[in-house]
Design a protein around this motif. Sequence first.
Motif: not given
Length: 457
Positions: A324-343
């Motif tokens: 679960f920790a690994i899934g979280l850390i490697y999702s951060q780039v996707a979340y950063e791209i999403m946040e940049k466009k949506s937030a």
Amino acid sequence: MRVSMDEAAQDYGPFQEINREEDAGASFVLQSKGTWWHAGFHLTTAIVGPTLLTLPYAFRGLGWVLGFICLTVMGVVTFYSYYLMSLVLDHCEKAGRRHIRFRELAADVLGSGWMFYFVIFIQTAINTGISIGAILLAGECIQIMYSNLSPDGSLKLYHFIAMATVVMILLSQFPTFHSLRHINLCSLFLSLAYTFLVVGACIYAGTSKNAPSRDYSLEASESSRLFSAFTSISIIAAIFGIGILPEIQATVAPPATGKMVKGLIMCYSVIFLTFYSAAVSGYWVFGNKSNSMILKSLMPDEGPSLAPVWVLGLAIAFVLLQLFAIGLIYSQVAYEIMEKKSADVKQGIFSKRNLIPRIILRSLYVIFCGFFAAMLPFFGDVSAVVGAIGFIPLDFVLPMLLYNMTFKPRRSSFAYWINNSIIIVFTIVGLLGAFSSVRKLVLDAKEFKIFSDDVVD
């Protein structure tokens, strides 16, 4: 001719994001508040994961001598590579251009707009692939525990993948990379714990009266040996790969100079303790019969477990938690791209305006990964393909190129020749590894079944 940051901002559309004041991805997800030991926690979670339990499988295609050589060379080269990249990041920061994304760093230093999109593509492939793999393996861990508690149970692998997906959806709502620091500290201890449990289990299995027969011979065909060797090299490359080092360094409070080196030393201390012990003990016991995950070798489909069930059960539980920790850390780039466009950076990170899109988008991303994990449950072959096509370019080739372009070492210098030698050798290894890995994927395709109840090795 090298392009400056200001020129790049005019010539290439992607560099409009250098304005941090309106960049929610930078302000929210990639907050720079961490210390060097936090960076060490992140680095260790990104590298030292359950994939280290595939090292005996990688040795199966190399044998003892080549296995040790490849493992050691990969370790030395990646440490050197990450060290050089941290120097480039430090240099850019001192010049007033602090990069918090791999894609920005590569496009700035190499002065090419296409490089920006190349890094985005490779990073996305790596991060999505690892997120899918983490959910798949988490589901498999739950299935193993379930099958031991209820041998005649009716639940299938995709049911457990769905359970893991739900947990990942909940955990995905941690808003920033920095907020994962305590989770990743726990991840570090979990990796040590399950590695030593597995090593102990292998020693127990190898010295018991039911010890499996050992055969360390390689494949008979010369061509098969060659393909297996390059597939194994690709697997080891994937195990050592990060692909998100600039994003990890971005979490360190400025000035970041020298801090990543300390984090790398922490990380590679854990690597030394875990990688060699798992590789040696697993290959010693099972030889060329090593499974793609050594826990499967210790728990054969037929016959009793080769080690105490409670030891293996505890190791599987620790693996599950770290996934679960690994899934979280490697999702951060996707979340950063999403946040940049949506937030909206002008509103709070937990404001209703930003919270609702975050919950929806991150949940959809995790559901997407969970769906593909359930639909295409094959792991060993994918690890090799990701290593060859993804990690080798980002972690073995680009850092050397970035260093040479930034510091411009003299052609007569040792650094210049060693860097170019690494670029050439690992470009060739990456191409051959990609070919051999895709070949194995195609050969194994007959075993693949959509929504299968078994993970194909």
